[in-house]
Design a protein around this motif. Structure first.
Motif, PDB file in Angstrom:
ATOM      1  N   LEU A  44       0.826  -1.206   0.000  1.00 30.33           N
ATOM      2  CA  LEU A  44       0.000   0.000   0.000  1.00 30.33           C
ATOM      3  C   LEU A  44       0.859   1.255   0.000  1.00 30.33           C
ATOM      4  CD1 LEU A  44      -2.823  -1.022   2.495  1.00 30.33           C
ATOM      5  CD2 LEU A  44      -3.070  -0.641   0.028  1.00 30.33           C
ATOM      6  N   GLU A  45       0.348   2.287  -0.686  1.00 34.18           N
ATOM      7  CA  GLU A  45       1.074   3.554  -0.817  1.00 34.18           C
ATOM      8  C   GLU A  45       0.125   4.720  -0.562  1.00 34.18           C
ATOM      9  OE1 GLU A  45       3.580   3.947  -4.350  1.00 34.18           O
ATOM     10  OE2 GLU A  45       3.077   1.851  -4.825  1.00 34.18           O
ATOM     11  N   PRO A  46       0.685   5.904  -0.330  1.00 29.62           N
ATOM     12  CA  PRO A  46      -0.158   7.088  -0.146  1.00 29.62           C
ATOM     13  C   PRO A  46      -1.162   7.308  -1.266  1.00 29.62           C
ATOM     14  CG  PRO A  46       2.071   7.596   0.543  1.00 29.62           C
ATOM     15  CD  PRO A  46       2.108   6.210  -0.053  1.00 29.62           C
ATOM     16  N   LYS A  47      -0.793   6.970  -2.510  1.00 35.85           N
ATOM     17  CA  LYS A  47      -1.695   7.219  -3.639  1.00 35.85           C
ATOM     18  C   LYS A  47      -3.020   6.474  -3.496  1.00 35.85           C
ATOM     19  CE  LYS A  47       0.187   3.576  -6.671  1.00 35.85           C
ATOM     20  NZ  LYS A  47       0.887   3.308  -7.962  1.00 35.85           N
ATOM     21  N   HIS A  48      -3.015   5.389  -2.734  1.00 36.93           N
ATOM     22  CA  HIS A  48      -4.234   4.613  -2.550  1.00 36.93           C
ATOM     23  C   HIS A  48      -5.213   5.271  -1.576  1.00 36.93           C
ATOM     24  CE1 HIS A  48      -1.288   1.262  -3.708  1.00 36.93           C
ATOM     25  NE2 HIS A  48      -2.083   1.472  -4.757  1.00 36.93           N
ATOM     26  N   PHE A  49      -4.797   6.389  -0.985  1.00 34.98           N
ATOM     27  CA  PHE A  49      -5.656   7.138  -0.057  1.00 34.98           C
ATOM     28  C   PHE A  49      -5.808   8.599  -0.481  1.00 34.98           C
ATOM     29  CE2 PHE A  49      -4.183   3.463   2.177  1.00 34.98           C
ATOM     30  CZ  PHE A  49      -5.291   3.043   2.900  1.00 34.98           C
ATOM     31  N   GLU A  50      -5.464   8.865  -1.734  1.00 32.27           N
ATOM     32  CA  GLU A  50      -5.518  10.239  -2.229  1.00 32.27           C
ATOM     33  C   GLU A  50      -6.941  10.796  -2.199  1.00 32.27           C
ATOM     34  OE1 GLU A  50      -4.192  12.797  -6.208  1.00 32.27           O
ATOM     35  OE2 GLU A  50      -3.698  10.660  -6.038  1.00 32.27           O
ATOM     36  N   LYS A  51      -7.923   9.955  -2.517  1.00 33.30           N
ATOM     37  CA  LYS A  51      -9.307  10.438  -2.510  1.00 33.30           C
ATOM     38  C   LYS A  51      -9.769  10.778  -1.100  1.00 33.30           C
ATOM     39  CE  LYS A  51     -10.604   7.956  -6.715  1.00 33.30           C
ATOM     40  NZ  LYS A  51     -11.380   6.832  -7.282  1.00 33.30           N
ATOM     41  N   TRP A  52      -9.313  10.013  -0.113  1.00 34.39           N
ATOM     42  CA  TRP A  52      -9.637  10.324   1.277  1.00 34.39           C
ATOM     43  C   TRP A  52      -9.028  11.669   1.678  1.00 34.39           C
ATOM     44  CZ3 TRP A  52     -13.259   8.254   4.190  1.00 34.39           C
ATOM     45  CH2 TRP A  52     -13.681   6.953   3.946  1.00 34.39           C
ATOM     46  N   VAL A  53      -7.806  11.901   1.256  1.00 37.93           N
ATOM     47  CA  VAL A  53      -7.132  13.154   1.612  1.00 37.93           C
ATOM     48  C   VAL A  53      -7.810  14.344   0.943  1.00 37.93           C
ATOM     49  CG1 VAL A  53      -4.988  14.464   1.310  1.00 37.93           C
ATOM     50  CG2 VAL A  53      -4.909  12.118   2.185  1.00 37.93           C
ATOM     51  N   ASN A  54      -8.158  14.205  -0.316  1.00 40.33           N
ATOM     52  CA  ASN A  54      -8.856  15.300  -1.005  1.00 40.33           C
ATOM     53  C   ASN A  54     -10.193  15.606  -0.341  1.00 40.33           C
ATOM     54  OD1 ASN A  54      -6.770  15.563  -2.853  1.00 40.33           O
ATOM     55  ND2 ASN A  54      -7.727  14.215  -4.363  1.00 40.33           N
ATOM     56  N   TRP A  55     -10.886  14.560   0.056  1.00 42.74           N
ATOM     57  CA  TRP A  55     -12.166  14.732   0.761  1.00 42.74           C
ATOM     58  C   TRP A  55     -11.954  15.413   2.106  1.00 42.74           C
ATOM     59  CZ3 TRP A  55     -13.702  12.003   5.301  1.00 42.74           C
ATOM     60  CH2 TRP A  55     -15.061  12.151   5.648  1.00 42.74           C
ATOM     61  N   ALA A  56     -10.914  14.989   2.830  1.00 49.71           N
ATOM     62  CA  ALA A  56     -10.626  15.584   4.138  1.00 49.71           C
ATOM     63  C   ALA A  56     -10.274  17.059   4.000  1.00 49.71           C
ATOM     64  CB  ALA A  56      -9.487  14.830   4.818  1.00 49.71           C
TER      65      ALA A  56
END
Length: 417
Positions: free
Chosen positions: A109-121
């Motif tokens: 797993l990498e940060p890119k796999h949570f990019e949508k969560w970060v944009n939403w946050a």
């Protein structure tokens, strides 16, 4: 009488005890609660090769409307946040990665796999916290992970935890607030072990390897979470309270206390003051055990009130990271978030509306009569008027009116899933 009029009348009673209610509400607004995402989908996650829930964890009930996509889950969280006063955080597990249909094992797993969560946050001005997921996986089928005798399996989970710390640091950098990365493992034995020490040695070595890479605490804070027992580990848990308390204090990590992870008559509220003497920071997972670690929705019971008091009366609002951890699939999941989080905030508010310094003085003077009398009288002070006003100025529903919004959301959104 209007909400504001009731508030002003209530303020007069608290003012007699030198409690500035307006200032209390300003301080309360600064306290974030880390709300767990997994209440919304029964700890399912979004892995392409989703596996059956394991690790001594069970979610009971089949209430309609469970989130089945990241978008649905985020929408449900947004709905809950609109019913909860204050600005809060969202706590994610690694299984909530979004890999766009690609099979990505947890050690990759990498940060890119949570990019949508970060944009939403970012859009909602929320902090994010994180947890590596060391359960519901084929490499955890026998109930052992970081303490496993097989080095290859240990190494897999070590790499997963390292990846999780890097993902959390990405959260911290992007959102401007450090993520708390909490490690909990299910490791243990169902029956009496013949060797308690060796698995704990392996766990210590695994943790040492995970934490070998230094990450700036501006971006990531590391925590370790203990447990007394679980399904499949009734006789022995490797990561006991004593193990993690010692490890955290020796290695400058946060010790995370989960309210469901102790003996039925043992309470976390009684541990907070002791832990704060030896640690600058402490983390909590607030749940509600009913006879065992059953993760019921948090209610405003005696223990929750005591937790609030111990945090507030010891000046620890900036030292204790408060997270929630419950999962109930027998009731509306948005309602579960709302009930639990509002109750955690109520417990803090009740504590802040208590003349703590005066009560301490009475104890030091040995005046136990006045101490007991006042502690009991404050239980019926007009706290409700203060709470209602706080909700009103926070633009969230007052009293039980939030339930109407949840019912409308259920009829218009959840029933159509």
């Amino acid at each position: 009488m209007s909400i504001e009029a009731r508030y002003n009348e209530a303020k007069k009673q608290y003012k007699k005890w030198n409690i500035d209610v307006d200032q209390v509400l300003k301080e309360l607004k600064k306290v974030p609660i880390s709300i767990h995402c997994w209440q919304g989908d029964d700890i399912g996650g979004f892995e392409v090769n989703q596996q059956e829930l394991s690790g001594g964890i069970d979610v009971t009930g089949n209430y309609p409307g469970k989130a089945t996509t990241p978008e649905e889950l985020r929408n449900d969280i947004e709905k809950a946040l609109s019913l909860i006063p204050g600005k809060h955080r969202i706590n994610l597990h690694a299984i909530y990665a979004e890999t766009d249909g690609e099979v990505v094992d947890r050690d990759q797993l990498e940060p890119k796999h949570f990019e949508k969560w970060v944009n939403w946050a970012k859009q909602h001005e929320l902090g994010l916290d994180f947890n590596p997921t060391l359960f519901s996986h084929s490499k955890a089928d026998d109930g052992l992970t970081l303490a496993h005798p097989d080095k290859q399996i240990r190494d897999f989970w070590i790499e997963h935890c390292k990846a999780s710390r890097n993902i959390a640091a990405y959260f911290g950098k992007e959102l401007g607030t450090p993520a708390l990365t909490n490690i909990w493992i299910p490791d243990g034995y169902k029956d009496i072990p013949s060797d308690r020490l060796t698995p704990r040695k392996r766990l210590k070595e695994s943790l040492d390897e995970i934490f070998a890479d230094t990450i700036d605490e501006k971006y990531n804070l590391d925590a370790v979470e203990s447990k007394l027992f679980g399904i499949g580990s009734e006789a022995y848990v490797v990561g006991s309270h004593e193990f993690y308390m010692g490890y955290a204090l020796k290695n400058n990590k946060l010790c995370l206390l989960d309210t469901g992870h102790y003996h039925p008559t043992e309470v976390v509220s009684n541990k907070i003051s002791s832990m704060l003497l030896y640690s600058n920071k402490l983390a909590l997972h607030v749940s509600r055990p009913v006879r065992w670690d059953s993760d019921h929705v948090v209610i405003l019971d005696d223990e929750l009130r005591e937790i609030g008091l111990e945090i507030v009366r010891n000046g620890a609002l900036d030292k204790v990271s408060i997270g929630l951890d419950f999962f109930d699939a027998s009731i509306n999941r948005v309602a579960a978030w709302t009930i639990g989080t509002r109750n955690m905030i109520k417990a803090l508010l009740l504590a802040m509306l208590t003349p703590n310094e005066y009560l301490k003085q009475l104890q030091e003077e040995g005046n136990f009569t006045d101490r007991l009398a006042l502690m009991e009288e404050f239980k019926t002070y007009p706290f409700g008027a203060i709470w209602d006003y706080y909700c009103e100025i926070s633009d969230v529903p007052v009293g039980e009116t939030w339930l109407d919004e949840v019912k409308h959301y259920e009829q218009t959104v959840l029933k159509h899933r």
